[in-house]
Design an enzyme around this catalytic site. Sequence first.
Site, PDB file in Angstrom:
ATOM      1  N   ALA A 211       0.831  -1.207   0.000  1.00  0.00           N
ATOM      2  CA  ALA A 211       0.000   0.000   0.000  1.00  0.00           C
ATOM      3  C   ALA A 211       0.869   1.262   0.000  1.00  0.00           C
ATOM      4  O   ALA A 211       0.652   2.177  -0.802  1.00  0.00           O
ATOM      5  CB  ALA A 211      -0.939  -0.001   1.213  1.00  0.00           C
ATOM      6  N   GLU A 212       1.858   1.322   0.882  1.00  0.00           N
ATOM      7  CA  GLU A 212       2.705   2.513   0.952  1.00  0.00           C
ATOM      8  C   GLU A 212       3.547   2.665  -0.306  1.00  0.00           C
ATOM      9  O   GLU A 212       3.758   3.783  -0.785  1.00  0.00           O
ATOM     10  CB  GLU A 212       3.599   2.502   2.188  1.00  0.00           C
ATOM     11  CG  GLU A 212       4.392   3.793   2.297  1.00  0.00           C
ATOM     12  CD  GLU A 212       4.864   4.121   3.692  1.00  0.00           C
ATOM     13  OE1 GLU A 212       5.512   5.173   3.831  1.00  0.00           O
ATOM     14  OE2 GLU A 212       4.583   3.365   4.635  1.00  0.00           O
ATOM     15  N   THR A 213       3.987   1.568  -0.867  1.00  0.00           N
ATOM     16  CA  THR A 213       4.774   1.637  -2.100  1.00  0.00           C
ATOM     17  C   THR A 213       3.960   2.236  -3.238  1.00  0.00           C
ATOM     18  O   THR A 213       4.411   3.158  -3.924  1.00  0.00           O
ATOM     19  CB  THR A 213       5.279   0.236  -2.499  1.00  0.00           C
ATOM     20  OG1 THR A 213       6.164  -0.238  -1.470  1.00  0.00           O
ATOM     21  CG2 THR A 213       6.002   0.260  -3.833  1.00  0.00           C
TER      22      THR A 213
END
Length: 132
Positions: free
Chosen positions: A53-55
């Site tokens: 998700a953060e990537t």
Amino acid sequence: MTDTLPGLGGTLIDRMGIEILHASAERTTGTMPVAGNTQPYGLLHGGASAVLAETLGSVAAMHHAGPDRAAVGIELNVTHHRSARDGLVHGEAVAISLGRTLASYAITITDDDGRRICTGRLTCLVIAEPPA
């Protein structure tokens, strides 16, 4: 496409097996294998979903920031709905707000059958120059 994004080689993205399929400020997609990213029970690790998700949100924010600025994550929230034992998980980050100094994204992660695994939200700070 991961190889075409500057600074991503040799990072956690590589170690997790994340592949970026499409990248723009408005929408970024990618995949990650479940194999190698599991917890001891053989289920997809919740932290691995958070990494995906953060990537995806960060790559999208990098595109929003442009070549002379950088984007760094300042807040991540994920809710785990179910897990996966094999195959790939597929993620999509969609812009919620693209401002001068903040970029926020809603991220959906699904399994190979299209079932929702995780929902996330990422906010990135757009800064004047990349961190040293």
